[in-house]
Motif scaffolding. Structure first.
Motif, PDB file in Angstrom:
ATOM      1  N   LEU A  43       0.972  -1.632   0.333  1.00  0.00           N
ATOM      2  CA  LEU A  43      -0.127   0.374   0.157  1.00  0.00           C
ATOM      3  C   LEU A  43       1.193   1.609  -0.111  1.00  0.00           C
ATOM      4  O   LEU A  43       1.852   1.197   1.036  1.00  0.00           O
ATOM      5  CB  LEU A  43      -1.390  -0.168   1.185  1.00  0.00           C
ATOM      6  CG  LEU A  43      -2.161   1.266   1.280  1.00  0.00           C
ATOM      7  CD1 LEU A  43      -2.684   1.617  -0.034  1.00  0.00           C
ATOM      8  CD2 LEU A  43      -3.014   0.878   2.678  1.00  0.00           C
ATOM      9  N   SER A  44       0.880   1.870  -1.259  1.00  0.00           N
ATOM     10  CA  SER A  44       1.754   2.996  -0.807  1.00  0.00           C
ATOM     11  C   SER A  44       0.581   4.519  -1.288  1.00  0.00           C
ATOM     12  O   SER A  44      -0.908   4.905  -1.906  1.00  0.00           O
ATOM     13  CB  SER A  44       2.552   3.562  -2.202  1.00  0.00           C
ATOM     14  OG  SER A  44       3.149   4.526  -2.594  1.00  0.00           O
ATOM     15  N   PHE A  45       1.027   5.398  -0.456  1.00  0.00           N
ATOM     16  CA  PHE A  45       0.279   7.084  -0.343  1.00  0.00           C
ATOM     17  C   PHE A  45       0.706   7.944  -1.414  1.00  0.00           C
ATOM     18  O   PHE A  45       1.688   8.385  -1.282  1.00  0.00           O
ATOM     19  CB  PHE A  45       0.238   7.584   0.991  1.00  0.00           C
ATOM     20  CG  PHE A  45      -0.401   6.236   1.763  1.00  0.00           C
ATOM     21  CD1 PHE A  45       0.663   6.081   3.111  1.00  0.00           C
ATOM     22  CD2 PHE A  45      -1.612   5.572   1.595  1.00  0.00           C
ATOM     23  CE1 PHE A  45       0.032   5.414   3.760  1.00  0.00           C
ATOM     24  CE2 PHE A  45      -2.290   4.948   2.255  1.00  0.00           C
ATOM     25  CZ  PHE A  45      -1.352   4.554   3.731  1.00  0.00           C
ATOM     26  N   ASN A  46      -0.158   8.665  -2.116  1.00  0.00           N
ATOM     27  CA  ASN A  46      -0.131   9.661  -2.785  1.00  0.00           C
ATOM     28  C   ASN A  46      -0.241  10.406  -2.639  1.00  0.00           C
ATOM     29  O   ASN A  46      -2.025  11.101  -1.840  1.00  0.00           O
ATOM     30  CB  ASN A  46      -0.311   9.108  -4.206  1.00  0.00           C
ATOM     31  CG  ASN A  46      -0.414  10.430  -5.607  1.00  0.00           C
ATOM     32  OD1 ASN A  46      -0.227  11.936  -4.786  1.00  0.00           O
ATOM     33  ND2 ASN A  46       0.591  10.548  -6.662  1.00  0.00           N
ATOM     34  N   LEU A  47       0.720  11.458  -1.503  1.00  0.00           N
ATOM     35  CA  LEU A  47       0.461  12.925  -1.339  1.00  0.00           C
ATOM     36  C   LEU A  47       0.882  14.046  -1.454  1.00  0.00           C
ATOM     37  O   LEU A  47       0.166  15.612  -1.954  1.00  0.00           O
ATOM     38  CB  LEU A  47       1.345  12.970  -0.483  1.00  0.00           C
ATOM     39  CG  LEU A  47       1.646  11.582   1.303  1.00  0.00           C
ATOM     40  CD1 LEU A  47       2.050  12.628   2.058  1.00  0.00           C
ATOM     41  CD2 LEU A  47       0.109  12.208   1.482  1.00  0.00           C
ATOM     42  N   ILE A  48       0.822  13.948  -3.087  1.00  0.00           N
ATOM     43  CA  ILE A  48       0.958  15.624  -3.874  1.00  0.00           C
ATOM     44  C   ILE A  48       0.131  15.493  -5.197  1.00  0.00           C
ATOM     45  O   ILE A  48      -0.348  16.520  -6.353  1.00  0.00           O
ATOM     46  CB  ILE A  48       2.471  15.338  -4.701  1.00  0.00           C
ATOM     47  CG1 ILE A  48       2.741  14.529  -5.643  1.00  0.00           C
ATOM     48  CG2 ILE A  48       3.218  15.876  -3.053  1.00  0.00           C
ATOM     49  CD1 ILE A  48       4.428  14.542  -6.072  1.00  0.00           C
ATOM     50  N   HIS A  49      -0.550  14.616  -5.686  1.00  0.00           N
ATOM     51  CA  HIS A  49      -1.809  14.520  -6.433  1.00  0.00           C
ATOM     52  C   HIS A  49      -2.958  14.339  -6.458  1.00  0.00           C
ATOM     53  O   HIS A  49      -4.064  13.762  -6.317  1.00  0.00           O
ATOM     54  CB  HIS A  49      -0.902  13.591  -7.973  1.00  0.00           C
ATOM     55  CG  HIS A  49      -0.212  14.411  -8.363  1.00  0.00           C
ATOM     56  ND1 HIS A  49       1.001  13.832  -8.156  1.00  0.00           N
ATOM     57  CD2 HIS A  49      -0.430  14.813  -9.563  1.00  0.00           C
ATOM     58  CE1 HIS A  49       2.552  13.868  -8.456  1.00  0.00           C
ATOM     59  NE2 HIS A  49       1.479  14.958  -9.868  1.00  0.00           N
ATOM     60  N   PRO A  50      -3.611  15.225  -5.501  1.00  0.00           N
ATOM     61  CA  PRO A  50      -4.783  15.020  -4.862  1.00  0.00           C
ATOM     62  C   PRO A  50      -6.295  15.430  -5.273  1.00  0.00           C
ATOM     63  O   PRO A  50      -7.405  14.447  -5.323  1.00  0.00           O
ATOM     64  CB  PRO A  50      -4.909  16.227  -3.409  1.00  0.00           C
ATOM     65  CG  PRO A  50      -4.571  17.288  -3.954  1.00  0.00           C
ATOM     66  CD  PRO A  50      -3.267  16.282  -5.156  1.00  0.00           C
ATOM     67  N   ASP A  51      -5.844  15.761  -6.478  1.00  0.00           N
ATOM     68  CA  ASP A  51      -7.296  16.033  -7.787  1.00  0.00           C
ATOM     69  C   ASP A  51      -7.224  14.554  -8.868  1.00  0.00           C
ATOM     70  O   ASP A  51      -7.807  15.047  -9.703  1.00  0.00           O
ATOM     71  CB  ASP A  51      -6.805  17.563  -8.453  1.00  0.00           C
ATOM     72  CG  ASP A  51      -6.118  18.133  -8.959  1.00  0.00           C
ATOM     73  OD1 ASP A  51      -4.785  17.458  -8.096  1.00  0.00           O
ATOM     74  OD2 ASP A  51      -6.159  18.505  -9.373  1.00  0.00           O
ATOM     75  N   SER A  52      -6.334  13.949  -8.647  1.00  0.00           N
ATOM     76  CA  SER A  52      -5.722  13.088  -9.581  1.00  0.00           C
ATOM     77  C   SER A  52      -7.681  12.326  -9.528  1.00  0.00           C
ATOM     78  O   SER A  52      -6.715  11.624  -8.883  1.00  0.00           O
ATOM     79  CB  SER A  52      -4.532  12.271  -9.634  1.00  0.00           C
ATOM     80  OG  SER A  52      -4.311  11.393 -10.692  1.00  0.00           O
ATOM     81  N   ASP A  53      -7.729  12.233 -11.224  1.00  0.00           N
ATOM     82  CA  ASP A  53      -8.799  10.651 -11.272  1.00  0.00           C
ATOM     83  C   ASP A  53      -8.531   9.869 -11.750  1.00  0.00           C
ATOM     84  O   ASP A  53      -8.964   8.697 -11.798  1.00  0.00           O
ATOM     85  CB  ASP A  53      -9.931  11.638 -12.149  1.00  0.00           C
ATOM     86  CG  ASP A  53      -9.336  11.820 -13.312  1.00  0.00           C
ATOM     87  OD1 ASP A  53      -7.850  11.791 -13.631  1.00  0.00           O
ATOM     88  OD2 ASP A  53      -9.897  11.806 -14.485  1.00  0.00           O
ATOM     89  N   GLN A  54      -7.170   9.337 -11.441  1.00  0.00           N
ATOM     90  CA  GLN A  54      -6.046   7.705 -12.018  1.00  0.00           C
ATOM     91  C   GLN A  54      -6.548   7.691 -10.374  1.00  0.00           C
ATOM     92  O   GLN A  54      -6.468   6.354 -10.477  1.00  0.00           O
ATOM     93  CB  GLN A  54      -4.806   8.406 -12.341  1.00  0.00           C
ATOM     94  CG  GLN A  54      -4.908   8.696 -13.574  1.00  0.00           C
ATOM     95  CD  GLN A  54      -3.678   8.969 -14.537  1.00  0.00           C
ATOM     96  OE1 GLN A  54      -2.685   8.893 -13.542  1.00  0.00           O
ATOM     97  NE2 GLN A  54      -3.319   9.059 -15.731  1.00  0.00           N
ATOM     98  N   ILE A  55      -6.292   8.518  -9.063  1.00  0.00           N
ATOM     99  CA  ILE A  55      -5.719   7.451  -7.956  1.00  0.00           C
ATOM    100  C   ILE A  55      -7.300   7.246  -7.313  1.00  0.00           C
ATOM    101  O   ILE A  55      -8.956   7.642  -7.609  1.00  0.00           O
ATOM    102  CB  ILE A  55      -5.279   8.291  -6.852  1.00  0.00           C
ATOM    103  CG1 ILE A  55      -4.116   8.589  -7.607  1.00  0.00           C
ATOM    104  CG2 ILE A  55      -5.485   8.076  -5.537  1.00  0.00           C
ATOM    105  CD1 ILE A  55      -3.457  10.231  -7.108  1.00  0.00           C
ATOM    106  N   PRO A  56      -7.643   6.113  -7.094  1.00  0.00           N
ATOM    107  CA  PRO A  56      -6.931   4.866  -7.045  1.00  0.00           C
ATOM    108  C   PRO A  56      -5.879   4.365  -8.342  1.00  0.00           C
ATOM    109  O   PRO A  56      -6.649   3.999  -9.106  1.00  0.00           O
ATOM    110  CB  PRO A  56      -7.047   3.716  -5.936  1.00  0.00           C
ATOM    111  CG  PRO A  56      -8.833   3.949  -5.977  1.00  0.00           C
ATOM    112  CD  PRO A  56      -9.326   5.190  -6.843  1.00  0.00           C
ATOM    113  N   TYR A  57      -4.690   3.376  -7.732  1.00  0.00           N
ATOM    114  CA  TYR A  57      -4.897   2.578  -9.457  1.00  0.00           C
ATOM    115  C   TYR A  57      -3.985   1.351  -8.777  1.00  0.00           C
ATOM    116  O   TYR A  57      -3.065   1.711  -7.287  1.00  0.00           O
ATOM    117  CB  TYR A  57      -3.668   3.466 -10.305  1.00  0.00           C
ATOM    118  CG  TYR A  57      -2.552   4.328  -9.707  1.00  0.00           C
ATOM    119  CD1 TYR A  57      -0.881   3.826  -9.762  1.00  0.00           C
ATOM    120  CD2 TYR A  57      -2.223   5.492  -9.906  1.00  0.00           C
ATOM    121  CE1 TYR A  57      -0.228   4.265  -9.760  1.00  0.00           C
ATOM    122  CE2 TYR A  57      -1.214   6.109  -9.686  1.00  0.00           C
ATOM    123  CZ  TYR A  57       0.265   5.468  -9.665  1.00  0.00           C
ATOM    124  OH  TYR A  57       1.099   6.332  -9.163  1.00  0.00           O
TER     125      TYR A  57
END
Length: 327
Positions: A43-57
């Motif tokens: 499990l990895s967290f993305n903290l710098i692209h909060p508005d990305s519609d690719q997340i989750p991936y």
């Protein structure tokens, strides 16, 4: 699938808070689905692209399944032959209607509470608390506008749309409560995609929304749904947690950034020791002011386009937001 042979999956999601492994209403059902399927994953967290519609991936080697492609991560796992918890349920008439009801009616209610009718504190903690204040404010403002458009909310129909959203959520909870009864799962006494979707919704509603939430109060009226959520949370998300490894932050995992360009309801995420900022984060901070400028321009252009269409029936209600955001 050959691409995944001997390679572990990595789920990239938004950060944990409110006692949830990922406090994102889109990410949590995917996390639960993988736990139900007993697939080992990081499990990895993305903290710098909060508005990305690719997340989750989900990624493994050259394989990537994005949230905004092929109907989402869970649907990609099914289409790509990796795992399908619903393979024996397609002939059950109620299965599809139940899945659609959870995805649409309850999904819309979560969006409405998170972005439109609340003070924004939950959304801020989940999506923007790691960003500079101006950027967080602008992104939150844009997301609120986007959700209002998606839900078809204007200043002329706001009250009617709110009533419709909560009426549908109430009907959905009633139907789900009747369907579940005292069973352990919704279909065939085993976990399915419907269980992953609803459990993610229920845990987010109970733990991430404030006690004043109308949606939360409506869910609490159905004791069997609350017991169901608590039981599965204990069984799949607390006991035997070794099936997913220790979460990693962007500084610890190169996969935390998209490769193309959120009974005991009081548990809290453990605090993490301070660490030195990575080069990626330092670069992000240096570029923040430039990013802010582009966001401001984007908002102004968006508002100007709305002004051109002003007077139409579908005009978004900006009165409240304009009082709070002065550029």
């Amino acid at each position: 699938m050959d691409e995944l042979d001997n390679q572990k999956l990595t789920l990239v999601a938004r950060k944990p808070c409110f006692g949830l492994p990922t406090a994102c209403p889109s990410c949590l059902p995917v996390y639960i689905y993988l736990r139900f399927a007993q697939l080992p994953f990081d499990l990895s967290f993305n903290l710098i692209h909060p508005d990305s519609d690719q997340i989750p991936y989900l990624e493994s080697g050259s394989y990537v399944a994005y949230n905004n492609e092929k109907g989402g991560v869970i649907e990609s796992l099914r289409e790509d032959g990796i795992v399908d918890l619903d393979s024996e349920l397609y002939t059950i008439p109620e299965w599809l209607s139940t899945k659609v009801m959870v995805s649409t009616w309850l999904g819309e209610a979560i969006m409405y509470e998170l972005w439109v009718c609340s003070d924004g504190s939950s959304a801020k903690k989940i999506y923007y608390s790691d960003l500079p204040w101006p950027i967080g404010k602008i992104l939150s403002f844009k997301q609120t506008l986007s959700v209002k458009q998606l839900l078809g909310i204007t200043k002329d129909n706001a009250n009617r749309r709110e009533e419709e959203i909560y009426t549908r959520a109430t009907m959905a909870y009633g139907a789900l409560s009747t369907r579940l009864g005292e069973q352990a799962f919704f279909f065939e006494n085993r976990p399915s995609g419907v269980d992953a979707l609803f459990l993610g919704h229920a845990l987010f509603t109970l733990q991430a929304l404030p006690e004043t939430s109308l949606l939360r109060s409506k869910l609490l009226e159905h004791s069997n749904l609350v017991r169901y959520a608590e039981k599965l949370r204990m069984e799949f998300m607390e006991a035997g947690s070794s099936s997913s490894s220790v979460p990693r932050t962007p500084a610890e995992s190169s996969s935390s950034t998209p490769r193309r360009g959120p009974s005991n309801w009081s548990s809290k995420a453990k605090s993490k020791p301070k660490r030195e900022k990575s080069e990626e984060e330092k670069t992000f901070r240096r570029r923040a002011k430039y990013f802010l400028v582009t966001q401001v321009v984007g908002v102004l252009v968006f508002l100007s386009l709305l002004g051109v269409r002003g007077g139409g029936d579908n005009e978004v209600d900006l009165d409240d937001e304009e009082d709070d955001y002065n550029y």
